[in-house]
Motif scaffolding. Structure first.
Motif, PDB file in Angstrom:
ATOM      1  N   ASP A   1      45.116  -0.499  14.715  1.00 24.38           N
ATOM      2  CA  ASP A   1      45.227  -0.272  16.161  1.00 24.38           C
ATOM      3  C   ASP A   1      46.068  -1.159  16.796  1.00 24.38           C
TER       4      ASP A   1
ATOM      5  N   PRO B   1      45.654  -4.397  20.508  1.00 28.05           N
ATOM      6  CA  PRO B   1      45.566  -5.897  20.883  1.00 28.05           C
ATOM      7  C   PRO B   1      47.218  -6.606  21.065  1.00 28.05           C
TER       8      PRO B   1
ATOM      9  N   HIS C   1      38.042   3.348  18.149  1.00 29.43           N
ATOM     10  CA  HIS C   1      39.350   2.551  18.078  1.00 29.43           C
ATOM     11  C   HIS C   1      40.508   3.439  18.263  1.00 29.43           C
TER      12      HIS C   1
ATOM     13  N   TYR D   1      40.322  -8.169  13.253  1.00 28.37           N
ATOM     14  CA  TYR D   1      40.246  -7.837  14.837  1.00 28.37           C
ATOM     15  C   TYR D   1      39.369  -8.407  15.649  1.00 28.37           C
TER      16      TYR D   1
ATOM     17  N   TRP E   1      40.261 -10.809  18.265  1.00 30.70           N
ATOM     18  CA  TRP E   1      41.267 -10.500  19.156  1.00 30.70           C
ATOM     19  C   TRP E   1      40.416  -9.502  20.387  1.00 30.70           C
TER      20      TRP E   1
ATOM     21  N   MET F   1      40.310  -6.357  22.169  1.00 25.79           N
ATOM     22  CA  MET F   1      40.618  -5.111  21.673  1.00 25.79           C
ATOM     23  C   MET F   1      39.977  -4.073  22.393  1.00 25.79           C
TER      24      MET F   1
ATOM     25  N   ARG G   1      38.764  -0.600  23.407  1.00 22.45           N
ATOM     26  CA  ARG G   1      38.180   0.400  22.370  1.00 22.45           C
ATOM     27  C   ARG G   1      37.930   1.504  23.320  1.00 22.45           C
TER      28      ARG G   1
END
Length: 239
Positions: free
Chosen positions: A74, A77, A117, A160, A163, A165, A167
């Protein structure tokens, strides 16, 4: 030892060290994190190219083909702001669809991101996906290779977790065709990735190994196969 012999030895050691440093290069294809740290952003070169920096988290964020690293994770990030596609759970990734690889059969790997994700690429052709509210769910069966690699590659979620992230919002049950893990990960809030105000990371010199057909210069995420022979040209550029 005489001064002359010492000078010769020092020169020889310097040449050996220089050669060793130049030999430390890693080949990449397609977009990938510059260093593996979100603050350093992404390299957007599509063609096969070389960096002097080794891929961080290479065993979970990348898959390799002929010693070329292809990022399948992904990208959000890392400040990615391009088109993104929403997925849920584990699913196949076809390397020769993400990047321009000349192969006779699809090179199928698997993404082990839990829950919702994003990816920069669409679901690959010839793989079974169903869509529900614009989220892609894998509807096929998972092979033995997926189950065998699961304990090792599922660690991508640990990477992850540290971080920020963003979604996709998935507030509904997966469709019945989906047979993967159903995991609620954090709070599913769609957050804009903001990179304003952050100075761009310093550019790094790379060597681009272009594999262009004379009549085909498309290095996007095309779905065509059966490419002809490629001519390789080396260029220096900036990522």
């Amino acid at each position: 030892m005489s001064h002359r012999n010492l000078a010769i030895l020092a020169t020889a050691l310097l040449l050996v060290a220089t050669s060793a440093a130049e030999a430390k290069q890693w080949r990449y294809a397609g977009m990938h994190p510059r260093t593996g740290q979100p603050r350093d952003g992404l390299c957007h070169l599509e063609s096969t190219h070389v960096h002097s920096a080794a891929p961080l988290y290479a065993d979970t964020l990348y898959r390799t083909r002929d010693n070329v690293y292809v990022f399948i994770g992904d990208p959000t990030p890392f400040g990615y702001e391009g088109p993104r596609h929403s997925y849920y759970g584990h699913h196949p990734v076809v390397l020769n669809v993400i990047v321009n690889i000349d192969v006779d059969v699809d090179v199928v790997e698997y993404c082990y991101h839990d829950g919702p994700h994003y990816h920069a690429y669409e679901p690959p052709p010839r793989q079974e996906f169903v869509d529900k509210e614009d989220v892609h769910f894998y509807a096929g069966e998972y092979p033995e290779t997926y189950r065998r690699e699961n304990p090792r590659l599922v660690r991508v979620n640990t990477v992850y977790r540290g971080w920020e992230m963003p979604r996709p919002v998935v507030a509904f049950a997966p469709p019945p065709q989906y047979h993967g893990p159903i995991i609620q990960v954090g709070v599913n809030v769609d957050v804009d990735v903001r990179v304003g105000g952050r100075p761009p990371p310093p550019s790094r010199e790379v060597i681009i190994i272009r594999e262009d057909d004379d009549d085909d210069h498309d290095h996007g995420h095309g779905h065509g196969h059966g490419h002809g022979k490629h001519k390789k040209h080396k260029h220096k550029g900036r990522d």
